[in-house]
Scaffold this motif. Sequence first.
Motif, PDB file in Angstrom:
ATOM      1  N   LEU A 177       1.294  -0.705  -0.171  1.00 53.12           N
ATOM      2  CA  LEU A 177      -0.596   0.532   0.364  1.00 53.12           C
ATOM      3  C   LEU A 177       1.004   1.502  -0.083  1.00 53.12           C
ATOM      4  CD1 LEU A 177      -2.371  -1.004   2.988  1.00 53.12           C
ATOM      5  CD2 LEU A 177      -2.455  -1.072   0.440  1.00 53.12           C
ATOM      6  N   VAL A 178       0.422   2.129  -0.388  1.00 53.21           N
ATOM      7  CA  VAL A 178       1.001   3.996  -0.194  1.00 53.21           C
ATOM      8  C   VAL A 178       1.714   3.973   1.031  1.00 53.21           C
ATOM      9  CG1 VAL A 178       0.924   5.786  -0.465  1.00 53.21           C
ATOM     10  CG2 VAL A 178       0.173   4.432  -1.883  1.00 53.21           C
ATOM     11  N   GLY A 179       2.904   4.251   1.599  1.00 50.47           N
ATOM     12  CA  GLY A 179       3.364   4.524   2.433  1.00 50.47           C
ATOM     13  C   GLY A 179       4.430   3.616   2.625  1.00 50.47           C
ATOM     14  N   SER A 180       4.519   1.999   1.695  1.00 53.54           N
ATOM     15  CA  SER A 180       4.902   1.441   2.365  1.00 53.54           C
ATOM     16  C   SER A 180       6.604   1.245   1.220  1.00 53.54           C
ATOM     17  CB  SER A 180       4.432  -0.015   2.405  1.00 53.54           C
ATOM     18  OG  SER A 180       4.499   0.137   1.015  1.00 53.54           O
ATOM     19  N   GLU A 181       6.607   2.415   0.838  1.00 52.63           N
ATOM     20  CA  GLU A 181       7.714   2.397  -0.075  1.00 52.63           C
ATOM     21  C   GLU A 181       8.949   3.003   0.756  1.00 52.63           C
ATOM     22  OE1 GLU A 181       5.160   4.748   0.041  1.00 52.63           O
ATOM     23  OE2 GLU A 181       4.363   4.791  -1.683  1.00 52.63           O
ATOM     24  N   MET A 182       9.224   3.414   1.510  1.00 53.83           N
ATOM     25  CA  MET A 182      10.997   3.572   2.116  1.00 53.83           C
ATOM     26  C   MET A 182      10.887   2.119   2.866  1.00 53.83           C
ATOM     27  SD  MET A 182      11.129   6.071   5.398  1.00 53.83           S
ATOM     28  CE  MET A 182      11.059   7.273   5.012  1.00 53.83           C
ATOM     29  N   CYS A 183       9.755   0.787   3.556  1.00 51.56           N
ATOM     30  CA  CYS A 183      10.379   0.171   3.722  1.00 51.56           C
ATOM     31  C   CYS A 183      11.026  -0.922   2.940  1.00 51.56           C
ATOM     32  CB  CYS A 183       9.383  -0.686   4.232  1.00 51.56           C
ATOM     33  SG  CYS A 183       8.727   0.733   6.353  1.00 51.56           S
ATOM     34  N   ILE A 184      10.450  -0.886   1.471  1.00 51.00           N
ATOM     35  CA  ILE A 184      10.475  -1.653   0.526  1.00 51.00           C
ATOM     36  C   ILE A 184      11.817  -0.981   0.194  1.00 51.00           C
ATOM     37  CG2 ILE A 184       9.408  -1.755  -1.768  1.00 51.00           C
ATOM     38  CD1 ILE A 184       6.780  -2.125  -1.237  1.00 51.00           C
ATOM     39  N   ARG A 185      12.565   0.507  -0.424  1.00 52.78           N
ATOM     40  CA  ARG A 185      13.167   0.749  -0.757  1.00 52.78           C
ATOM     41  C   ARG A 185      14.112   0.019   0.396  1.00 52.78           C
ATOM     42  NH1 ARG A 185      14.489   6.555   1.091  1.00 52.78           N
ATOM     43  NH2 ARG A 185      15.188   5.138   3.084  1.00 52.78           N
ATOM     44  N   ASP A 186      14.028   0.408   1.484  1.00 56.17           N
ATOM     45  CA  ASP A 186      15.040   0.295   2.712  1.00 56.17           C
ATOM     46  C   ASP A 186      15.177  -1.675   2.576  1.00 56.17           C
ATOM     47  OD1 ASP A 186      15.746   2.623   3.349  1.00 56.17           O
ATOM     48  OD2 ASP A 186      14.231   2.493   5.370  1.00 56.17           O
ATOM     49  N   SER A 187      14.427  -2.287   2.703  1.00 57.17           N
ATOM     50  CA  SER A 187      14.859  -3.625   2.547  1.00 57.17           C
ATOM     51  C   SER A 187      15.398  -4.392   1.496  1.00 57.17           C
ATOM     52  CB  SER A 187      13.305  -4.434   2.311  1.00 57.17           C
ATOM     53  OG  SER A 187      12.447  -4.075   3.687  1.00 57.17           O
ATOM     54  N   LEU A 188      14.864  -3.098  -0.425  1.00 55.76           N
ATOM     55  CA  LEU A 188      15.435  -4.340  -1.650  1.00 55.76           C
ATOM     56  C   LEU A 188      16.601  -3.535  -1.546  1.00 55.76           C
ATOM     57  CD1 LEU A 188      15.404  -5.284  -4.149  1.00 55.76           C
ATOM     58  CD2 LEU A 188      14.209  -2.656  -5.063  1.00 55.76           C
ATOM     59  N   THR A 212      15.633   4.360  -5.139  1.00 60.95           N
ATOM     60  CA  THR A 212      15.635   5.993  -4.113  1.00 60.95           C
ATOM     61  C   THR A 212      13.860   5.764  -4.214  1.00 60.95           C
ATOM     62  OG1 THR A 212      14.545   6.927  -5.847  1.00 60.95           O
ATOM     63  CG2 THR A 212      16.749   7.605  -5.648  1.00 60.95           C
ATOM     64  N   GLU A 213      12.829   6.330  -3.287  1.00 62.61           N
ATOM     65  CA  GLU A 213      11.942   5.871  -3.155  1.00 62.61           C
ATOM     66  C   GLU A 213      10.874   6.736  -3.674  1.00 62.61           C
ATOM     67  OE1 GLU A 213       9.011   7.905   0.804  1.00 62.61           O
ATOM     68  OE2 GLU A 213      10.715   8.165   1.232  1.00 62.61           O
ATOM     69  N   ASP A 214      11.319   7.260  -4.614  1.00 62.84           N
ATOM     70  CA  ASP A 214      10.330   7.591  -5.688  1.00 62.84           C
ATOM     71  C   ASP A 214      10.295   6.791  -6.877  1.00 62.84           C
ATOM     72  OD1 ASP A 214       9.563  10.286  -4.383  1.00 62.84           O
ATOM     73  OD2 ASP A 214      11.350  11.380  -5.684  1.00 62.84           O
ATOM     74  N   GLU A 215      11.797   6.167  -7.069  1.00 59.49           N
ATOM     75  CA  GLU A 215      12.165   5.014  -7.831  1.00 59.49           C
ATOM     76  C   GLU A 215      11.156   3.740  -7.376  1.00 59.49           C
ATOM     77  OE1 GLU A 215      15.931   6.373 -10.180  1.00 59.49           O
ATOM     78  OE2 GLU A 215      15.979   5.065  -7.944  1.00 59.49           O
ATOM     79  N   VAL A 216      11.069   3.936  -6.465  1.00 55.33           N
ATOM     80  CA  VAL A 216      10.645   2.277  -5.417  1.00 55.33           C
ATOM     81  C   VAL A 216       8.644   2.748  -6.197  1.00 55.33           C
ATOM     82  CG1 VAL A 216       9.631   1.319  -3.966  1.00 55.33           C
ATOM     83  CG2 VAL A 216      12.220   1.832  -3.546  1.00 55.33           C
ATOM     84  N   LYS A 217       8.327   4.174  -5.599  1.00 58.19           N
ATOM     85  CA  LYS A 217       6.682   4.506  -6.203  1.00 58.19           C
ATOM     86  C   LYS A 217       6.865   4.263  -8.201  1.00 58.19           C
ATOM     87  CE  LYS A 217       6.063   8.001  -3.954  1.00 58.19           C
ATOM     88  NZ  LYS A 217       5.623   9.105  -3.189  1.00 58.19           N
ATOM     89  N   HIS A 218       7.587   4.365  -8.216  1.00 54.42           N
ATOM     90  CA  HIS A 218       7.243   4.271  -9.751  1.00 54.42           C
ATOM     91  C   HIS A 218       7.237   3.149 -10.354  1.00 54.42           C
ATOM     92  CE1 HIS A 218       7.361   6.038 -13.908  1.00 54.42           C
ATOM     93  NE2 HIS A 218       8.715   5.342 -14.305  1.00 54.42           N
ATOM     94  N   TRP A 219       8.324   2.140  -9.931  1.00 52.75           N
ATOM     95  CA  TRP A 219       8.439   0.863 -10.459  1.00 52.75           C
ATOM     96  C   TRP A 219       8.485  -0.113  -9.631  1.00 52.75           C
ATOM     97  CZ3 TRP A 219      10.183   1.264 -15.032  1.00 52.75           C
ATOM     98  CH2 TRP A 219      11.063   2.233 -15.540  1.00 52.75           C
ATOM     99  N   ILE A 220       8.274  -0.183  -8.751  1.00 48.27           N
ATOM    100  CA  ILE A 220       7.924  -0.851  -7.267  1.00 48.27           C
ATOM    101  C   ILE A 220       6.329  -1.574  -7.096  1.00 48.27           C
ATOM    102  CG2 ILE A 220       8.621  -2.677  -5.765  1.00 48.27           C
ATOM    103  CD1 ILE A 220      11.620  -2.066  -6.438  1.00 48.27           C
ATOM    104  N   MET A 221       5.848  -0.578  -7.054  1.00 47.94           N
ATOM    105  CA  MET A 221       4.552   0.032  -6.213  1.00 47.94           C
ATOM    106  C   MET A 221       3.790  -0.632  -7.174  1.00 47.94           C
ATOM    107  SD  MET A 221       5.132   1.004  -2.996  1.00 47.94           S
ATOM    108  CE  MET A 221       3.752   0.935  -2.226  1.00 47.94           C
ATOM    109  N   PRO A 222       2.046  -1.257  -6.786  1.00 45.21           N
ATOM    110  CA  PRO A 222       1.252  -2.125  -7.389  1.00 45.21           C
ATOM    111  C   PRO A 222       0.802  -0.910  -8.721  1.00 45.21           C
ATOM    112  CG  PRO A 222       0.853  -2.391  -5.356  1.00 45.21           C
ATOM    113  CD  PRO A 222       1.860  -1.338  -5.004  1.00 45.21           C
ATOM    114  N   ARG A 223       0.648  -1.752  -9.591  1.00 45.16           N
ATOM    115  CA  ARG A 223      -0.255  -1.523 -11.096  1.00 45.16           C
ATOM    116  C   ARG A 223      -1.152  -2.218 -11.337  1.00 45.16           C
ATOM    117  NH1 ARG A 223       3.065   3.236 -13.970  1.00 45.16           N
ATOM    118  NH2 ARG A 223       4.504   4.119 -12.805  1.00 45.16           N
TER     119      ARG A 223
END
Length: 221
Positions: free
Chosen positions: A70-81, A95-106
């Motif tokens: 969900l939105v808000g978990s970008e930072m956790c995913i970025r750090d884990s990845l 970066t957090e923005d790159e995680v939001k763009h490339w990895i967050m669900p679409r």
Amino acid sequence: YHYLIFLCFFFFFFLFSLFFFFFFLFPLIFFSLFFLLCFFFFFYSCFIADFFFFFFFFKQKTAYEMLRSLVGSEMCIRDSLNSYVGNYRVAPSFTEDEVKHWIMPRKGVVFTYVVEKEGVVTDFVSFYSLPSTIIGHPKYDQLNAAYVYYYAAKTVPLKVLMNDMLIKARDEKFDVCNCVNILRNEDMLTDLKFMPGDGSLHYYFYNWKFPSAQPQEIALV
């Protein structure tokens, strides 16, 4: 004379009993046993089919609770990845923005699931959709293929995480799942029944000079 009549009556009664038994009771018993056996084998077959169906169904539940990212978990995913791929020779740094763009669900494109412990994201897995057109088939016109994307298996065994991902891909109505043998994928391909393909994926770095690297040294999808 009376004894003779009795013996004749007994003899005819015996013949009639045999006739009745073989031509009426015996077929009745035979067909009764036949239908009973048919019913038994039908019931047994249904039981076996249901058993394997439910066995398959329950075995195909995820081992861990997989939550859609969900939105808000970008930072956790970025750090884990970044932590997970940091030791590979070829790896991106998100970066957090790159995680939001490339990895967050679409919807219909990227599917990302996380594993949480006490509200903190500890592991995640993602895959993306790349359907193919089926030509000339009377019933189907598209093959829905899922491709393994980025993941971080830190507290969950990789094979378990990937098996859970396959279950989620099946639940999303995908027909097949593909992946390349980079990262630690080689460790779970055989156990999860992946079959080798006939293609190769080559990496080219434009404007960069980099020595040859083995697939297990690459973390760039």
